[in-house]
Design a protein around this motif. Structure first.
Motif, PDB file in Angstrom:
ATOM      1  N   MET A 118      13.047 -24.434  27.435  1.00  0.00           N
ATOM      2  CA  MET A 118      13.066 -23.667  26.206  1.00  0.00           C
ATOM      3  C   MET A 118      14.014 -22.481  26.361  1.00  0.00           C
ATOM      4  SD  MET A 118      11.808 -23.534  23.142  1.00  0.00           S
ATOM      5  CE  MET A 118      11.482 -22.435  21.776  1.00  0.00           C
ATOM      6  N   ILE A 119      14.757 -22.201  25.301  1.00  0.00           N
ATOM      7  CA  ILE A 119      15.684 -21.073  25.303  1.00  0.00           C
ATOM      8  C   ILE A 119      15.265 -20.098  24.213  1.00  0.00           C
ATOM      9  CG2 ILE A 119      18.084 -20.373  24.923  1.00  0.00           C
ATOM     10  CD1 ILE A 119      18.828 -23.193  26.036  1.00  0.00           C
ATOM     11  N   HIS A 120      15.160 -18.835  24.566  1.00  0.00           N
ATOM     12  CA  HIS A 120      14.775 -17.798  23.612  1.00  0.00           C
ATOM     13  C   HIS A 120      15.947 -16.854  23.396  1.00  0.00           C
ATOM     14  CE1 HIS A 120      10.550 -19.017  23.939  1.00  0.00           C
ATOM     15  NE2 HIS A 120      10.698 -19.002  25.247  1.00  0.00           N
ATOM     16  N   PHE A 121      16.451 -16.795  22.175  1.00  0.00           N
ATOM     17  CA  PHE A 121      17.440 -15.787  21.796  1.00  0.00           C
ATOM     18  C   PHE A 121      16.673 -14.529  21.398  1.00  0.00           C
ATOM     19  CE2 PHE A 121      19.681 -19.745  21.263  1.00  0.00           C
ATOM     20  CZ  PHE A 121      20.981 -19.458  21.656  1.00  0.00           C
ATOM     21  N   ILE A 122      17.015 -13.399  22.001  1.00  0.00           N
ATOM     22  CA  ILE A 122      16.244 -12.174  21.782  1.00  0.00           C
ATOM     23  C   ILE A 122      17.171 -11.024  21.414  1.00  0.00           C
ATOM     24  CG2 ILE A 122      14.728 -10.467  22.878  1.00  0.00           C
ATOM     25  CD1 ILE A 122      13.689 -12.648  24.679  1.00  0.00           C
ATOM     26  N   GLY A 123      16.769 -10.261  20.403  1.00  0.00           N
ATOM     27  CA  GLY A 123      17.450  -9.019  20.080  1.00  0.00           C
ATOM     28  C   GLY A 123      16.948  -7.908  20.980  1.00  0.00           C
ATOM     29  N   ALA A 124      17.856  -7.269  21.712  1.00  0.00           N
ATOM     30  CA  ALA A 124      17.456  -6.255  22.692  1.00  0.00           C
ATOM     31  C   ALA A 124      17.062  -4.936  22.048  1.00  0.00           C
ATOM     32  CB  ALA A 124      18.603  -6.015  23.679  1.00  0.00           C
ATOM     33  N   GLY A 125      17.408  -4.755  20.768  1.00  0.00           N
ATOM     34  CA  GLY A 125      17.180  -3.474  20.113  1.00  0.00           C
ATOM     35  C   GLY A 125      18.445  -2.650  20.104  1.00  0.00           C
ATOM     36  N   SER A 126      18.364  -1.476  19.508  1.00  0.00           N
ATOM     37  CA  SER A 126      19.562  -0.692  19.229  1.00  0.00           C
ATOM     38  C   SER A 126      20.087   0.090  20.424  1.00  0.00           C
ATOM     39  CB  SER A 126      19.284   0.275  18.076  1.00  0.00           C
ATOM     40  OG  SER A 126      18.139   1.055  18.358  1.00  0.00           O
ATOM     41  N   GLY A 127      19.327   0.164  21.501  1.00  0.00           N
ATOM     42  CA  GLY A 127      19.804   0.919  22.669  1.00  0.00           C
ATOM     43  C   GLY A 127      18.691   1.262  23.627  1.00  0.00           C
ATOM     44  N   ALA A 128      17.766   2.112  23.206  1.00  0.00           N
ATOM     45  CA  ALA A 128      16.667   2.522  24.072  1.00  0.00           C
ATOM     46  C   ALA A 128      15.863   1.306  24.530  1.00  0.00           C
ATOM     47  CB  ALA A 128      15.755   3.506  23.339  1.00  0.00           C
ATOM     48  N   ALA A 129      15.539   1.255  25.825  1.00  0.00           N
ATOM     49  CA  ALA A 129      14.869   0.082  26.386  1.00  0.00           C
ATOM     50  C   ALA A 129      13.512  -0.178  25.748  1.00  0.00           C
ATOM     51  CB  ALA A 129      14.720   0.247  27.899  1.00  0.00           C
ATOM     52  N   ASP A 130      12.826   0.869  25.323  1.00  0.00           N
ATOM     53  CA  ASP A 130      11.494   0.673  24.752  1.00  0.00           C
ATOM     54  C   ASP A 130      11.532   0.322  23.268  1.00  0.00           C
ATOM     55  OD1 ASP A 130      12.307   3.173  23.894  1.00  0.00           O
ATOM     56  OD2 ASP A 130      10.446   4.211  24.439  1.00  0.00           O
ATOM     57  N   LEU A 131      12.716   0.097  22.727  1.00  0.00           N
ATOM     58  CA  LEU A 131      12.810  -0.374  21.340  1.00  0.00           C
ATOM     59  C   LEU A 131      12.917  -1.885  21.241  1.00  0.00           C
ATOM     60  CD1 LEU A 131      15.031   2.285  19.528  1.00  0.00           C
ATOM     61  CD2 LEU A 131      12.603   1.804  19.209  1.00  0.00           C
ATOM     62  N   GLY A 165      21.084  -5.252  19.830  1.00  0.00           N
ATOM     63  CA  GLY A 165      20.591  -5.025  18.463  1.00  0.00           C
ATOM     64  C   GLY A 165      19.769  -6.192  17.961  1.00  0.00           C
ATOM     65  N   ASP A 166      20.106  -6.654  16.771  1.00  0.00           N
ATOM     66  CA  ASP A 166      19.577  -7.923  16.277  1.00  0.00           C
ATOM     67  C   ASP A 166      20.753  -8.888  16.231  1.00  0.00           C
ATOM     68  OD1 ASP A 166      17.041  -9.033  14.215  1.00  0.00           O
ATOM     69  OD2 ASP A 166      18.911 -10.138  14.430  1.00  0.00           O
ATOM     70  N   PRO A 167      20.651 -10.024  16.926  1.00  0.00           N
ATOM     71  CA  PRO A 167      21.823 -10.897  17.056  1.00  0.00           C
ATOM     72  C   PRO A 167      22.278 -11.575  15.780  1.00  0.00           C
ATOM     73  CG  PRO A 167      19.897 -11.883  18.106  1.00  0.00           C
ATOM     74  CD  PRO A 167      19.522 -10.481  17.746  1.00  0.00           C
ATOM     75  N   CYS A 168      21.556 -11.405  14.681  1.00  0.00           N
ATOM     76  CA  CYS A 168      22.028 -11.992  13.428  1.00  0.00           C
ATOM     77  C   CYS A 168      23.250 -11.249  12.897  1.00  0.00           C
ATOM     78  CB  CYS A 168      20.930 -12.030  12.379  1.00  0.00           C
ATOM     79  SG  CYS A 168      20.486 -10.433  11.677  1.00  0.00           S
ATOM     80  N   SER A 195      18.179  -3.540  14.787  1.00  0.00           N
ATOM     81  CA  SER A 195      19.636  -3.441  14.725  1.00  0.00           C
ATOM     82  C   SER A 195      20.101  -2.005  14.927  1.00  0.00           C
ATOM     83  CB  SER A 195      20.139  -3.936  13.369  1.00  0.00           C
ATOM     84  OG  SER A 195      21.526  -3.678  13.228  1.00  0.00           O
ATOM     85  N   SER A 196      21.324  -1.867  15.427  1.00  0.00           N
ATOM     86  CA  SER A 196      21.878  -0.521  15.624  1.00  0.00           C
ATOM     87  C   SER A 196      22.076   0.220  14.314  1.00  0.00           C
ATOM     88  CB  SER A 196      23.206  -0.603  16.385  1.00  0.00           C
ATOM     89  OG  SER A 196      24.127  -1.438  15.714  1.00  0.00           O
ATOM     90  N   PHE A 197      22.186  -0.511  13.174  1.00  0.00           N
ATOM     91  CA  PHE A 197      22.312   0.223  11.912  1.00  0.00           C
ATOM     92  C   PHE A 197      20.986   0.899  11.550  1.00  0.00           C
ATOM     93  CE2 PHE A 197      20.622  -3.486   9.640  1.00  0.00           C
ATOM     94  CZ  PHE A 197      20.045  -2.952   8.505  1.00  0.00           C
ATOM     95  N   CYS A 198      19.886   0.345  12.026  1.00  0.00           N
ATOM     96  CA  CYS A 198      18.597   1.025  11.863  1.00  0.00           C
ATOM     97  C   CYS A 198      18.505   2.209  12.819  1.00  0.00           C
ATOM     98  CB  CYS A 198      17.455   0.053  12.132  1.00  0.00           C
ATOM     99  SG  CYS A 198      17.414  -1.387  11.042  1.00  0.00           S
ATOM    100  N   GLY A 199      18.982   2.016  14.051  1.00  0.00           N
ATOM    101  CA  GLY A 199      19.001   3.109  15.006  1.00  0.00           C
ATOM    102  C   GLY A 199      19.865   4.263  14.532  1.00  0.00           C
ATOM    103  N   LEU A 257      17.698   9.314   8.137  1.00  0.00           N
ATOM    104  CA  LEU A 257      18.352   8.882   6.905  1.00  0.00           C
ATOM    105  C   LEU A 257      17.594   7.740   6.252  1.00  0.00           C
ATOM    106  CD1 LEU A 257      21.166   9.670   5.638  1.00  0.00           C
ATOM    107  CD2 LEU A 257      22.062   7.635   6.772  1.00  0.00           C
ATOM    108  N   GLU A 258      17.531   7.757   4.928  1.00  0.00           N
ATOM    109  CA  GLU A 258      17.085   6.592   4.165  1.00  0.00           C
ATOM    110  C   GLU A 258      18.296   6.054   3.422  1.00  0.00           C
ATOM    111  OE1 GLU A 258      13.925   5.125   0.712  1.00  0.00           O
ATOM    112  OE2 GLU A 258      13.705   7.128   1.600  1.00  0.00           O
TER     113      GLU A 258
END
Length: 253
Positions: free
Chosen positions: A1-14, A81-84, A110-114, A121-122
């Motif tokens: 099985m292969i899992h594609f994972i989004g690592a988050g925007s930078g911080a490891a705990d995200l 980020g999010d790989p999409c 995604s980094s745009f959320c970060g 910002l909203e």
């Protein structure tokens, strides 16, 4: 099985709880070393075999995946980020589909959320902007002509520009040609949610100057639009006492 994972925007705990669990179970880990926080590798088990895809071609990445499948091992493909968004995951999935190999996809922040969080910002303020355009400048990788910066700028919606830090003079020119006023609020966010995150509020006309003065040459997002300046906006109807919803009767009845 292969899992594609989004690592988050930078911080490891995200990284998501699900993504972290997959990382901890992985026998093989292929991570985007140019952008993924290396602290995330600490979640991998001691005998996990780790590859940095920044030094690999698509064919080399797929070779590792296919061999791991033959060996009955679980693989994590860790994208930033999010790989999409600009993740080049579809070309990997297409080959796996052809080979009949099972995979799934765990989204990330995604980094745009970060970047929004860096500025509190909203992106979608009522009666200011209700749309977010995510795009990039054409560089070595082209952009379809119908998706030019100028055509998007004509909408005056909130715009988030990826992968364009080295082309800010041209970006400003095209934004203004498309309809943004030179003094339209803008921001540059460098390495959103990382420990060395920096953010700068400026205008469309001063994007390049701001980057130059602060030595920002890569790994940044540009945000364009009135929302950057925290302008006056209409109150949300969702929490307005006069507005009736499925869950609450308002004073408008």
């Amino acid at each position: 099985m292969i899992h594609f994972i989004g690592a988050g925007s930078g911080a490891a705990d995200l990284i998501t709880v699900r993504g972290k669990a997959f990382l901890e179970e992985a026998d093989v880990l292929i991570y985007a070393g140019s952008l993924v926080n290396p602290q995330l590798l600490d979640y991998a088990k001691e005998d996990c075999v780790i590859y940095n895809s920044a030094k690999m071609t698509l064919e080399e990445v797929l070779e590792v995946m296919l061999q791991a499948e033959k060996d009955g091992k679980m693989t994590v493909r860790l994208h930033t980020g999010d790989p999409c968004l600009y993740g080049a995951i579809r070309e990997q999935m297409d080959v796996l589909d052809e080979k009949g190999i099972a995979y799934d996809y765990c989204p990330g922040v995604s980094s745009f959320c970060g970047a929004a969080s860096a500025l509190n910002l909203e992106y979608t303020l009522p009666n200011v902007s209700q749309s977010v355009i995510i795009t990039r400048m054409a560089g070595r990788t082209p952009v379809p002509e119908k998706e030019s910066i100028e055509s998007f700028a004509a909408h005056h919606a909130t715009m988030v520009v990826f992968l364009s830090t080295g082309m800010l003079e041209e970006l400003s020119k095209r934004l203004i040609e498309g309809g943004y006023e030179p003094d339209t609020p803008a921001a540059i966010v460098y390495r959103a949610t990382w420990e060395d995150e920096k953010s700068f509020v400026c205008t469309v006309a001063t994007l390049a100057q701001t980057a130059r003065e602060n030595n920002i040459t890569k790994t940044a997002l540009m945000i364009i639009g009135d929302v950057v300046a925290h302008p006056q906006y209409d109150r949300s109807k969702l929490y307005d006492p006069g507005f009736t919803t499925e869950f609450r009767k308002g004073t408008d009845l």
